[in-house]
Motif scaffolding. Sequence first.
Motif, short mmCIF file in Angstrom:
data_model
loop_
_atom_site.label_atom_id
_atom_site.label_comp_id
_atom_site.label_asym_id
_atom_site.label_seq_id
_atom_site.Cartn_x
_atom_site.Cartn_y
_atom_site.Cartn_z
N PHE A 187 -4.01 -16.33 9.43
CA PHE A 187 -4.47 -15.50 8.22
C PHE A 187 -2.90 -15.53 7.31
O PHE A 187 -1.73 -15.62 8.02
N ALA A 188 -3.24 -15.34 5.99
CA ALA A 188 -2.04 -15.11 5.18
C ALA A 188 -2.13 -13.82 4.79
O ALA A 188 -3.16 -13.37 3.87
N VAL A 189 -1.28 -12.76 5.17
CA VAL A 189 -1.10 -11.71 4.91
C VAL A 189 -0.70 -11.03 3.84
O VAL A 189 0.46 -11.34 3.78
N THR A 190 -1.17 -10.35 2.77
CA THR A 190 -0.61 -9.81 1.61
C THR A 190 -0.54 -8.16 2.04
O THR A 190 -1.79 -7.68 2.21
N TRP A 191 0.60 -7.67 2.51
CA TRP A 191 0.64 -6.29 2.78
C TRP A 191 0.95 -5.27 1.64
O TRP A 191 2.11 -5.59 0.95
N ILE A 192 0.04 -4.43 1.27
CA ILE A 192 0.50 -3.67 0.13
C ILE A 192 0.37 -1.98 0.74
O ILE A 192 -0.43 -1.49 1.36
N ASP A 193 1.40 -1.54 -0.12
CA ASP A 193 1.71 -0.07 -0.01
C ASP A 193 2.25 0.54 -1.01
O ASP A 193 3.35 -0.01 -1.63
N PRO A 194 1.71 1.40 -1.39
CA PRO A 194 2.53 2.19 -3.04
C PRO A 194 3.83 2.75 -2.61
O PRO A 194 4.47 3.05 -3.67
N GLN A 211 4.95 -3.82 -2.68
CA GLN A 211 4.93 -2.54 -3.15
C GLN A 211 4.43 -2.19 -4.56
O GLN A 211 5.10 -2.60 -5.19
N GLN A 212 3.41 -1.67 -4.64
CA GLN A 212 2.72 -1.17 -5.99
C GLN A 212 2.07 -0.10 -5.95
O GLN A 212 1.12 0.33 -5.04
N SER A 213 2.47 0.74 -6.83
CA SER A 213 1.93 2.05 -7.23
C SER A 213 0.51 2.08 -7.54
O SER A 213 -0.15 3.02 -6.91
N ASP A 214 -0.08 1.27 -8.18
CA ASP A 214 -1.77 1.11 -8.17
C ASP A 214 -2.03 0.11 -7.27
O ASP A 214 -2.33 -1.13 -7.57
N ALA A 215 -2.16 0.44 -6.07
CA ALA A 215 -2.57 -0.13 -4.84
C ALA A 215 -4.05 -1.00 -5.33
O ALA A 215 -4.09 -2.22 -4.75
#
Length: 337
Positions: A187-194, A211-215
């Motif tokens: 798996f190629a994981v893109t880990w997102i959290d605002p 790190q993205q405010s508009d997740a």
Amino acid sequence: MLVWQRLLDAIDRHGRAAMASLVETRGSAPREAGARLLVMPDGGFSGTIGGGTLEWRAIAEAQRLLAREPASGLQISSIALGPELGQCCGGRVELALEIFGSERRDEVGRLAELEAAGPFRTRATLSKTSDRLTRQVVEDGSVEIGGARIDHGTLEEGFGEERRALFLFGSGHVGRALVLALAPLPFAVTWIDPRPDAFPALVPANCRCVQQSDAPEALSAAPDGAFVLIMTHSHALDLAIVHKALADERFAYVGLIGSASKRARFSRLLGEAGVGAAGIARMACPIGIPGIRSKLPAVIAASVASDLLIRDEAARGAIPIEADPHRQASLRSPRGS
């Protein structure tokens, strides 16, 4: 396993190394064609061709060849696993043993660069008079990545790794445990959290932190067929991400951590937001495989990782799989909130 980079590192460190490859299997065998094992002069090794007597014999023979001068050579053996090795598998394998010395470093380096850029395929002609395989990179090969096949004296191989894109939302305890569980898996994981400073200082090589405010908008960068898994700190944010993921109708899996009651609530809210029954049915919630009741993050991660592997193999093989094949059992073992 990225074999060419590891082989390059071995040559730089030891001056030579051996690669044992299963280039063909017939009947029952401990590993599939394309399994590879790297052997060092000091007896160290990485990878596996299935363990047992076959692997032990391959390591011993590789060390014998590595001890010769000059450090080069190619040996292809046809081995009946039952009669010759006493293994219960009972099939037959074609085993290629190749010795790579420093004189082949440029060749190995070129293939390592190709491997780092993405999967690729090669073709080589098997010859009893040659002491090496001369691999030519091809565009028209049909062998699977990570596999191998012999056809009328021609060996085709697929190198590199095909990783399923997984967009993971939420860096809480379960998210962190899951990232670790997925580290050695395809798996190629893109880990997102605002939230700022939400991620640990170190993450596995197959993970990229965002790190993205508009997740929910992070899904715009997800490729078609990606897996989406949602486990954020906020139910409202979970709902927004699930809604966008289902509305896009292009992801192979949309999973949401939660219990049966959370699924029921989200189903109602999604329906009110205009998501049809078919779309809601594609939402996997609860997540993971049945029969595991523990709520320890590492246990949940192991369960979810197993389920993702099942779904990934099904998707690659174009085998129909319902949105939540374990739903009835999972409803009896809720996880999350």
